[in-house]
Design a protein around this motif. Structure first.
Motif, PDB file in Angstrom:
ATOM      1  N   LEU A 139       0.829  -1.201   0.000  1.00  0.00           N
ATOM      2  CA  LEU A 139       0.000   0.000   0.000  1.00  0.00           C
ATOM      3  C   LEU A 139       0.866   1.255   0.000  1.00  0.00           C
ATOM      4  CD1 LEU A 139      -2.770   1.391   0.290  1.00  0.00           C
ATOM      5  CD2 LEU A 139      -2.580   1.035   2.762  1.00  0.00           C
ATOM      6  N   ALA A 140       1.920   1.265   0.827  1.00  0.00           N
ATOM      7  CA  ALA A 140       2.799   2.437   0.910  1.00  0.00           C
ATOM      8  C   ALA A 140       3.523   2.682  -0.417  1.00  0.00           C
ATOM      9  CB  ALA A 140       3.806   2.249   2.042  1.00  0.00           C
ATOM     10  N   LEU A 141       3.925   1.617  -1.092  1.00  0.00           N
ATOM     11  CA  LEU A 141       4.566   1.779  -2.400  1.00  0.00           C
ATOM     12  C   LEU A 141       3.575   2.304  -3.437  1.00  0.00           C
ATOM     13  CD1 LEU A 141       6.703  -1.496  -2.449  1.00  0.00           C
ATOM     14  CD2 LEU A 141       7.613   0.843  -2.437  1.00  0.00           C
ATOM     15  N   GLU A 142       2.353   1.787  -3.387  1.00  0.00           N
ATOM     16  CA  GLU A 142       1.334   2.236  -4.333  1.00  0.00           C
ATOM     17  C   GLU A 142       0.997   3.709  -4.128  1.00  0.00           C
ATOM     18  OE1 GLU A 142      -1.649  -0.613  -3.508  1.00  0.00           O
ATOM     19  OE2 GLU A 142      -0.674  -2.207  -4.683  1.00  0.00           O
ATOM     20  N   GLN A 143       1.071   4.179  -2.878  1.00  0.00           N
ATOM     21  CA  GLN A 143       0.817   5.589  -2.592  1.00  0.00           C
ATOM     22  C   GLN A 143       1.874   6.492  -3.214  1.00  0.00           C
ATOM     23  OE1 GLN A 143      -1.949   6.968  -0.984  1.00  0.00           O
ATOM     24  NE2 GLN A 143      -2.722   4.891  -1.228  1.00  0.00           N
ATOM     25  N   GLN A 144       3.030   5.904  -3.568  1.00  0.00           N
ATOM     26  CA  GLN A 144       4.092   6.658  -4.256  1.00  0.00           C
ATOM     27  C   GLN A 144       3.960   6.561  -5.776  1.00  0.00           C
ATOM     28  OE1 GLN A 144       8.185   6.211  -2.916  1.00  0.00           O
ATOM     29  NE2 GLN A 144       7.481   5.203  -1.058  1.00  0.00           N
ATOM     30  N   GLY A 145       2.884   5.958  -6.231  1.00  0.00           N
ATOM     31  CA  GLY A 145       2.669   5.814  -7.659  1.00  0.00           C
ATOM     32  C   GLY A 145       3.370   4.614  -8.267  1.00  0.00           C
ATOM     33  N   LEU A 146       3.768   3.655  -7.413  1.00  0.00           N
ATOM     34  CA  LEU A 146       4.471   2.470  -7.888  1.00  0.00           C
ATOM     35  C   LEU A 146       3.536   1.263  -7.844  1.00  0.00           C
ATOM     36  CD1 LEU A 146       7.744   3.071  -5.855  1.00  0.00           C
ATOM     37  CD2 LEU A 146       7.408   3.536  -8.290  1.00  0.00           C
ATOM     38  N   ARG A 147       3.749   0.332  -8.740  1.00  0.00           N
ATOM     39  CA  ARG A 147       2.938  -0.893  -8.750  1.00  0.00           C
ATOM     40  C   ARG A 147       3.635  -1.930  -7.870  1.00  0.00           C
ATOM     41  NH1 ARG A 147       2.381  -2.829 -14.628  1.00  0.00           N
ATOM     42  NH2 ARG A 147       0.811  -4.231 -13.719  1.00  0.00           N
ATOM     43  N   ALA A 148       2.866  -2.569  -6.996  1.00  0.00           N
ATOM     44  CA  ALA A 148       3.445  -3.542  -6.064  1.00  0.00           C
ATOM     45  C   ALA A 148       2.474  -4.712  -5.873  1.00  0.00           C
ATOM     46  CB  ALA A 148       3.734  -2.876  -4.716  1.00  0.00           C
ATOM     47  N   LYS A 149       3.042  -5.859  -5.557  1.00  0.00           N
ATOM     48  CA  LYS A 149       2.234  -7.056  -5.295  1.00  0.00           C
ATOM     49  C   LYS A 149       2.845  -7.779  -4.109  1.00  0.00           C
ATOM     50  CE  LYS A 149       0.912 -11.544  -7.314  1.00  0.00           C
ATOM     51  NZ  LYS A 149      -0.530 -11.458  -6.991  1.00  0.00           N
ATOM     52  N   HIS A 150       2.037  -8.031  -3.063  1.00  0.00           N
ATOM     53  CA  HIS A 150       2.572  -8.723  -1.890  1.00  0.00           C
ATOM     54  C   HIS A 150       2.307 -10.218  -1.972  1.00  0.00           C
ATOM     55  CE1 HIS A 150      -1.551  -7.469  -0.754  1.00  0.00           C
ATOM     56  NE2 HIS A 150      -1.597  -8.651  -0.159  1.00  0.00           N
ATOM     57  N   LEU A 151       3.292 -10.981  -1.465  1.00  0.00           N
ATOM     58  CA  LEU A 151       3.221 -12.430  -1.502  1.00  0.00           C
ATOM     59  C   LEU A 151       3.701 -13.002  -0.175  1.00  0.00           C
ATOM     60  CD1 LEU A 151       5.036 -11.445  -4.333  1.00  0.00           C
ATOM     61  CD2 LEU A 151       4.062 -13.614  -5.042  1.00  0.00           C
ATOM     62  N   THR A 152       3.142 -14.149   0.202  1.00  0.00           N
ATOM     63  CA  THR A 152       3.713 -14.874   1.339  1.00  0.00           C
ATOM     64  C   THR A 152       5.034 -15.492   0.892  1.00  0.00           C
ATOM     65  OG1 THR A 152       2.681 -16.989   0.791  1.00  0.00           O
ATOM     66  CG2 THR A 152       1.381 -15.445   2.134  1.00  0.00           C
ATOM     67  N   GLY A 153       5.814 -16.004   1.840  1.00  0.00           N
ATOM     68  CA  GLY A 153       7.053 -16.670   1.472  1.00  0.00           C
ATOM     69  C   GLY A 153       6.803 -17.841   0.548  1.00  0.00           C
ATOM     70  N   GLY A 154       5.752 -18.614   0.829  1.00  0.00           N
ATOM     71  CA  GLY A 154       5.407 -19.751  -0.023  1.00  0.00           C
ATOM     72  C   GLY A 154       5.009 -19.310  -1.416  1.00  0.00           C
ATOM     73  N   GLU A 155       4.215 -18.261  -1.518  1.00  0.00           N
ATOM     74  CA  GLU A 155       3.807 -17.746  -2.833  1.00  0.00           C
ATOM     75  C   GLU A 155       4.996 -17.234  -3.626  1.00  0.00           C
ATOM     76  OE1 GLU A 155      -0.716 -16.290  -1.566  1.00  0.00           O
ATOM     77  OE2 GLU A 155       0.974 -14.876  -1.525  1.00  0.00           O
ATOM     78  N   ALA A 156       6.009 -16.739  -2.913  1.00  0.00           N
ATOM     79  CA  ALA A 156       7.225 -16.263  -3.582  1.00  0.00           C
ATOM     80  C   ALA A 156       8.118 -17.414  -4.020  1.00  0.00           C
ATOM     81  CB  ALA A 156       7.999 -15.330  -2.652  1.00  0.00           C
ATOM     82  N   GLY A 157       7.801 -18.635  -3.581  1.00  0.00           N
ATOM     83  CA  GLY A 157       8.551 -19.800  -4.041  1.00  0.00           C
ATOM     84  C   GLY A 157       9.459 -20.442  -3.021  1.00  0.00           C
TER      85      GLY A 157
END
Length: 469
Positions: A139-157
């Motif tokens: 959310l904080a990154l998106e407020q700076q106009g950046l695209r971000a996607k959060h993942l759990t450790g498992g989702e990240a691989g």
């Protein structure tokens, strides 16, 4: 140096509240806006991990009211942070946080009903800290106009073994992480990964041990072939001693992988002890930076470091709350099976050994363990070893260690350390030095640890910069 890909890890202090998260996002955003690809790895908000452990214990003991009160307070804290970061009441972030807290409540209620807290259920509960903080960083990154996607450790691989509470990545982890995160970044999106956690082949949540967010960051760094991994702290990198104990402690500019592992293992709260291991084969540097002074270089950790002239020791560190477990008796004498049974009993309980010493007469084996593990160690040894042997605990101990690759082949280092301790009236209970000569460690009375740390730091002049030739 010009960077193309960085992994940035933000610890609990840097995720402490909305203001801290916003500042951390700005540090990542600064590099992203310069065209550098960044993977962000986050810890739980400050204090949340301890809170989760506490409420899990409360549920196990039957105090579900206290557990629910702590969950409610935690929910309010995360909702408040999301609101301050700009989330609307009906936003996806708020909905996710609400659902995760409900899942947490159900998991804790299950512990309460069974009055049983297994390592597996503890991992599930404690991992919620990072799972809840990752959406806030996105959310904080998106407020700076950046695209971000959060993942759990498992989702990240991150795929691990089933050693709950202290899991290790499998050989397949690195390819999985590369496949999953490269796809996200190729779409121009910044991955925000919940640190400290992974999952088994069956999708069961595991954790990597306390401080495991560092480990997550370096696993990802190796998988992606990052230029560097940056661990953002609230201090100027690694210090020559704990600055709360030694006022003239100074920043160490460069450390080797081996040196920083020794410092982490012997109590310096800078990294997970295994954090550098994924980086060593790939020779990827790790940089520890101060979030309040982002332009300061901090401490660079890489393969080999040139030793400062006249400075064989780089730092002194200590582990507090240690117990010595002494196994003694004629039955130890010259019987390899007895010594083997000692280590087998300790390994079976997954107890960390901080130091090991055996008397020259072979009639005594001493083990230094964290005091929190002492009772389990005593029970395991009394049940697991053979012969007429006495097993006794000596509590209230600390382990003090000096670290530096310059000690190799250097005469007089041990003498200087022991002289400093003797002059400060500090009694040495146990001594250990590995053949690598990266550290010398001693067990001492815990009440004397601050005095001993300051005395040894002064003896090696660690508070003074070495004059250039």
């Amino acid at each position: 140096m010009t960077y193309s890909l960085l992994v940035m890890k933000f610890g609990g202090t840097n995720m402490g509240d909305a203001g801290a998260i916003r500042h951390s996002a700005s540090l990542a955003g600064r590099s992203i806006k310069e065209g550098i690809k960044v993977v962000v790895v986050v810890s739980a908000m400050a204090g949340v991990t301890n809170g989760l452990l506490s409420l899990a214990d409360a549920a196990q003991s039957g105090d579900i009211a206290r557990a629910n009160d702590e969950i409610a307070a935690m929910r309010t804290r995360h909702f408040s942070a999301a609101q301050e970061l700009g989330a609307a009441p009906d936003s996806e972030t708020v909905r996710e946080i609400r659902e995760m807290h409900e899942t947490l409540r159900q998991a804790v209620y299950g512990v309460y009903l069974l009055r049983e807290l297994t390592p597996r259920s503890r991992d599930l509960i404690v991992a919620f800290g990072e799972r809840l903080s990752a959406p806030l960083m996105s959310l904080a990154l998106e407020q700076q106009g950046l695209r971000a996607k959060h993942l759990t450790g498992g989702e990240a691989g991150i795929l691990t073994d089933t050693h709950f509470g202290n899991a290790r990545p499998t050989a397949h982890t690195y390819e999985r992480v590369k496949d999953r995160l490269t796809g996200v970044m190729s779409a121009g999106v910044t991955p925000v990964v919940a640190g400290f956690m992974g999952e088994t082949e069956r999708g069961v949540v595991t954790t990597l041990g306390r401080g495991g967010t560092d480990f997550t960051a370096t696993i990802i760094g190796k998988a992606l072939g990052a230029d560097e991994v940056w661990a953002w702290k609230d201090v100027d990198g690694v210090m020559s001693a704990d600055p709360r104990v030694v006022k003239d402690a100074r920043n160490i500019e460069v450390l080797s992988y081996g040196e920083v592992m020794e410092l982490a293992y012997f109590g310096a709260k800078v990294l997970h002890p295994l954090a550098v291991t994924p980086l060593q084969d790939s020779q990827i540097p790790l940089r520890l930076k101060n979030s309040t002074d982002p332009d300061f270089a901090g401490t660079l950790v890489h393969a080999d470091t040139a030793n400062e002239p006249g400075r064989p020791v780089k730092a002194v560190t200590a582990i507090r709350s240690v117990s010595l477990i002494n196994v003694q008796g004629a039955g130890v004498l010259g019987v390899p099976e007895v010594v083997a049974s000692v280590f087998t009993a300790i390994a079976r309980e997954n107890i960390t050994l901080l130091m090991v010493s055996q008397s020259s007469s072979m009639s005594n084996v001493s083990l230094a363990v964290p005091s929190t593990d002492a009772e389990r160690a005593l029970r395991a040894l009394r049940e697991g070893i053979t012969g007429e042997l006495k097993v006794e605990e000596q509590p209230g101990v600390a382990v003090l260690a000096i670290v530096g690759s310059g000690m190799r082949g250097q005469r007089g280092v041990s003498a200087k350390m022991f002289t400093a301790l003797a002059q400060s009236d500090v009694n040495v209970l146990m001594i250990s030095q590995g053949s690598s000569e990266l550290n010398i460690s001693v067990a001492i009375d815990g009440a004397a640890v601050d005095t001993a740390t300051a005395a040894v730091h002064q003896a090696f002049n660690l508070g003074q910069a070495v004059a250039a030739d």
